[in-house]
Design a protein around this motif. Structure first.
Motif, PDB file in Angstrom:
ATOM      1  N   PRO A  36     -40.650 -29.896   1.132  1.00  0.00           N
ATOM      2  CA  PRO A  36     -39.207 -29.688   1.346  1.00  0.00           C
ATOM      3  C   PRO A  36     -38.873 -28.193   1.441  1.00  0.00           C
ATOM      4  N   ILE A  37     -38.077 -27.849   2.422  1.00  0.00           N
ATOM      5  CA  ILE A  37     -37.595 -26.479   2.588  1.00  0.00           C
ATOM      6  C   ILE A  37     -36.084 -26.509   2.480  1.00  0.00           C
ATOM      7  N   VAL A  38     -35.557 -25.892   1.437  1.00  0.00           N
ATOM      8  CA  VAL A  38     -34.125 -25.914   1.148  1.00  0.00           C
ATOM      9  C   VAL A  38     -33.514 -24.588   1.594  1.00  0.00           C
ATOM     10  N   ARG A  39     -32.600 -24.659   2.530  1.00  0.00           N
ATOM     11  CA  ARG A  39     -31.891 -23.453   2.983  1.00  0.00           C
ATOM     12  C   ARG A  39     -30.720 -23.196   2.020  1.00  0.00           C
ATOM     13  N   PHE A  40     -31.080 -22.689   0.860  1.00  0.00           N
ATOM     14  CA  PHE A  40     -30.114 -22.520  -0.230  1.00  0.00           C
ATOM     15  C   PHE A  40     -28.952 -21.622   0.183  1.00  0.00           C
ATOM     16  N   GLU A  41     -29.252 -20.570   0.959  1.00  0.00           N
ATOM     17  CA  GLU A  41     -28.199 -19.627   1.328  1.00  0.00           C
ATOM     18  C   GLU A  41     -27.120 -20.295   2.178  1.00  0.00           C
ATOM     19  N   LYS A  42     -27.511 -21.269   2.990  1.00  0.00           N
ATOM     20  CA  LYS A  42     -26.521 -21.954   3.827  1.00  0.00           C
ATOM     21  C   LYS A  42     -25.520 -22.721   2.953  1.00  0.00           C
ATOM     22  N   GLU A  43     -26.023 -23.398   1.945  1.00  0.00           N
ATOM     23  CA  GLU A  43     -25.137 -24.149   1.058  1.00  0.00           C
ATOM     24  C   GLU A  43     -24.306 -23.214   0.181  1.00  0.00           C
ATOM     25  N   LEU A  44     -24.935 -22.134  -0.251  1.00  0.00           N
ATOM     26  CA  LEU A  44     -24.231 -21.199  -1.125  1.00  0.00           C
ATOM     27  C   LEU A  44     -23.068 -20.531  -0.401  1.00  0.00           C
ATOM     28  N   PHE A  45     -23.317 -20.028   0.804  1.00  0.00           N
ATOM     29  CA  PHE A  45     -22.275 -19.297   1.515  1.00  0.00           C
ATOM     30  C   PHE A  45     -21.270 -20.216   2.205  1.00  0.00           C
ATOM     31  N   ALA A  46     -21.531 -21.508   2.196  1.00  0.00           N
ATOM     32  CA  ALA A  46     -20.545 -22.461   2.711  1.00  0.00           C
ATOM     33  C   ALA A  46     -19.464 -22.756   1.686  1.00  0.00           C
ATOM     34  N   MET A  47     -19.667 -22.327   0.446  1.00  0.00           N
ATOM     35  CA  MET A  47     -18.692 -22.601  -0.611  1.00  0.00           C
ATOM     36  C   MET A  47     -17.459 -21.718  -0.458  1.00  0.00           C
ATOM     37  N   ASN A 100     -22.599  -9.492   5.717  1.00  0.00           N
ATOM     38  CA  ASN A 100     -23.259  -9.078   6.956  1.00  0.00           C
ATOM     39  C   ASN A 100     -24.689  -9.586   7.005  1.00  0.00           C
ATOM     40  N   ALA A 101     -25.366  -9.517   5.868  1.00  0.00           N
ATOM     41  CA  ALA A 101     -26.735 -10.048   5.794  1.00  0.00           C
ATOM     42  C   ALA A 101     -26.740 -11.543   6.087  1.00  0.00           C
ATOM     43  N   ASN A 102     -25.768 -12.253   5.569  1.00  0.00           N
ATOM     44  CA  ASN A 102     -25.688 -13.691   5.808  1.00  0.00           C
ATOM     45  C   ASN A 102     -25.486 -13.999   7.290  1.00  0.00           C
ATOM     46  N   ARG A 103     -24.632 -13.232   7.959  1.00  0.00           N
ATOM     47  CA  ARG A 103     -24.429 -13.444   9.393  1.00  0.00           C
ATOM     48  C   ARG A 103     -25.719 -13.212  10.175  1.00  0.00           C
ATOM     49  N   MET A 104     -26.451 -12.149   9.833  1.00  0.00           N
ATOM     50  CA  MET A 104     -27.692 -11.849  10.550  1.00  0.00           C
ATOM     51  C   MET A 104     -28.764 -12.897  10.267  1.00  0.00           C
ATOM     52  N   VAL A 105     -28.825 -13.372   9.023  1.00  0.00           N
ATOM     53  CA  VAL A 105     -29.793 -14.426   8.689  1.00  0.00           C
ATOM     54  C   VAL A 105     -29.475 -15.695   9.462  1.00  0.00           C
ATOM     55  N   GLY A 106     -28.188 -16.049   9.549  1.00  0.00           N
ATOM     56  CA  GLY A 106     -27.805 -17.239  10.286  1.00  0.00           C
ATOM     57  C   GLY A 106     -28.172 -17.150  11.752  1.00  0.00           C
ATOM     58  N   SER A 107     -28.062 -15.947  12.313  1.00  0.00           N
ATOM     59  CA  SER A 107     -28.419 -15.754  13.720  1.00  0.00           C
ATOM     60  C   SER A 107     -29.927 -15.728  13.932  1.00  0.00           C
ATOM     61  N   THR A 108     -30.645 -15.069  13.040  1.00  0.00           N
ATOM     62  CA  THR A 108     -32.101 -14.926  13.186  1.00  0.00           C
ATOM     63  C   THR A 108     -32.842 -16.194  12.792  1.00  0.00           C
ATOM     64  N   PHE A 109     -32.313 -16.906  11.804  1.00  0.00           N
ATOM     65  CA  PHE A 109     -32.970 -18.113  11.289  1.00  0.00           C
ATOM     66  C   PHE A 109     -31.995 -19.294  11.342  1.00  0.00           C
ATOM     67  N   PRO A 110     -31.799 -19.873  12.517  1.00  0.00           N
ATOM     68  CA  PRO A 110     -30.911 -21.036  12.608  1.00  0.00           C
ATOM     69  C   PRO A 110     -31.523 -22.241  11.907  1.00  0.00           C
ATOM     70  N   ALA A 111     -30.787 -23.340  11.871  1.00  0.00           N
ATOM     71  CA  ALA A 111     -31.331 -24.573  11.297  1.00  0.00           C
ATOM     72  C   ALA A 111     -32.623 -24.946  12.014  1.00  0.00           C
ATOM     73  N   ASN A 112     -33.594 -25.423  11.259  1.00  0.00           N
ATOM     74  CA  ASN A 112     -34.916 -25.768  11.802  1.00  0.00           C
ATOM     75  C   ASN A 112     -35.566 -24.563  12.486  1.00  0.00           C
ATOM     76  N   ALA A 113     -35.485 -23.417  11.821  1.00  0.00           N
ATOM     77  CA  ALA A 113     -36.095 -22.201  12.343  1.00  0.00           C
ATOM     78  C   ALA A 113     -37.609 -22.366  12.474  1.00  0.00           C
ATOM     79  N   ASP A 114     -38.208 -21.550  13.313  1.00  0.00           N
ATOM     80  CA  ASP A 114     -39.640 -21.678  13.624  1.00  0.00           C
ATOM     81  C   ASP A 114     -40.513 -21.649  12.377  1.00  0.00           C
ATOM     82  N   PHE A 115     -40.158 -20.792  11.404  1.00  0.00           N
ATOM     83  CA  PHE A 115     -41.020 -20.644  10.244  1.00  0.00           C
ATOM     84  C   PHE A 115     -41.139 -21.940   9.444  1.00  0.00           C
ATOM     85  N   GLU A 116     -40.140 -22.822   9.542  1.00  0.00           N
ATOM     86  CA  GLU A 116     -40.146 -24.037   8.727  1.00  0.00           C
ATOM     87  C   GLU A 116     -41.289 -24.967   9.130  1.00  0.00           C
ATOM     88  N   LYS A 117     -41.466 -25.200  10.409  1.00  0.00           N
ATOM     89  CA  LYS A 117     -42.560 -26.059  10.882  1.00  0.00           C
ATOM     90  C   LYS A 117     -43.914 -25.417  10.585  1.00  0.00           C
TER      91      LYS A 117
END
Length: 335
Positions: A36-47, A100-117
């Motif tokens: 399991p790979i949990v994108r914790f930052e996505k859930e955290l910054f969605a709050m 700003n870091a969160n915006r760049m992470v979201g752009s560089t690592f979208p959902a199902n980013a390459d590193f996950e597979k």
């Protein structure tokens, strides 16, 4: 006297590593439960920062181990029951640099980013070669550029804002050295995460804490990392530039001779060992064309030679060897 060190840019490099490693030919298992790979930052910054108490309490209940590690060990705002906890958490989430870091992470690592597979395939291979070893849960987070990796006995976590790319201006503004920035790109995530977990799964054991033992232990870890990521080039896994990797190939014999002639292999001086084992612009005692941790690459080459000469030893047996001098002796390493 002719300089024994060779500058890679002025050499013609022979084709290296054409023979496929016997473990790399094992296909990646397909019918396994993915790590399991949990994108914790996505859930955290969605709050909503205005209703943190309820939202974060729910998130912490969902991921109790990592939420505690994140707030107490990574962003260091204290325990969740401390009076100022939610004020500090709100300050973190609304900080301009962090947003700003969160915006760049979201752009560089979208959902199902390459590193996950890539990571899930690597851990599938790990479970095949080490079926009795537990698998971690993988988390991603944002720390405000402070921390690349965090780990405990059940999880490994990666700070994606430390892998945005070599030209990320924030890295220079924060004073991160250029030699480190070169490795802070998305392609390094899988090998860094795997290596971090392997350190935890296979701790250093030799009773003699000298440079040779550290070199070969690190070589074991890098050998395993490569076997879990067989399609990634050695230069990427080691974090070397192509020129640095060529330099190592061309100077393998010279590096080994230097270590022997200067009686460095059996030094127990912790400062000297750390200078050569830890990341740096170049390896202490070697020319500036060398990469940091070049002696770890030598350790990897010793382990590689050992495994080539002992084809009845599998990866589990390799990692059970706790006398690293035995690996050197049986490798018959002569670059």
């Amino acid at each position: 006297m002719r300089n024994k060190w060779i500058v890679a840019a002025f050499t013609v490099l022979a084709i290296h590593g054409c023979k496929q490693n016997r473990f790399d030919s094992v296909p990646t298992p397909k019918n396994v439960e993915p790590v399991p790979i949990v994108r914790f930052e996505k859930e955290l910054f969605a709050m909503n920062p205005d209703s943190l108490e309820k939202s974060y309490s729910t998130l912490a209940q969902r991921y109790p181990d990592f939420s505690k590690l994140f707030t107490e060990g990574i962003i260091r705002i204290g325990k969740s029951d401390s009076p100022d906890f939610y004020r500090y958490l709100r300050l973190f989430l609304t900080d301009t640099m962090v947003q700003n870091a969160n915006r760049m992470v979201g752009s560089t690592f979208p959902a199902n980013a390459d590193f996950e597979k890539v990571l899930q395939d690597a851990f599938a291979r790990y479970s095949y070669f080490f079926p009795n070893k537990p698998l971690p849960r993988v988390y991603t987070y944002i720390s405000g550029y402070n921390l690349s990796l965090a780990i405990n006995d059940s999880l490994v976590a990666v700070g994606l804002d430390r892998y945005l790319g070599r030209n990320t201006i924030q890295y220079s503004l924060l004073g991160i050295p250029v030699y480190q920035q070169r490795k802070m790109h998305p392609g390094k995530v899988p090998s860094d995460v795997m290596r971090a977990w392997l350190y935890s799964a296979f701790p250093f054991h030799d009773s003699i804490n000298n440079l040779l033992s550290n070199m070969i232990y690190e070589g074991q870890i890098m050998y395993l990392t490569k076997r879990m990521l067989p399609y990634q080039p050695d230069s990427l896994i080691f974090g070397f530039t192509p020129q640095q990797y060529k330099w190592c190939l061309n100077n393998e014999s010279a590096m080994w001779t230097h270590l022997i002639e200067n009686k460095l292999l059996f030094t127990t001086n912790t400062v000297d060992i750390n200078k050569m084992i830890n990341d740096a612009p170049f390896t202490s005692g070697f020319p500036k064309e060398s990469p940091g941790r070049a002696v770890v690459w030598i350790g990897y080459r010793i382990v590689e030679r050992f495994m080539e000469r002992n084809n009845t030893i599998d990866l589990q047996a390799l990692m059970k060897i706790q006398d690293y001098q035995d690996i050197l002796n049986m490798a018959k390493y002569k670059p």
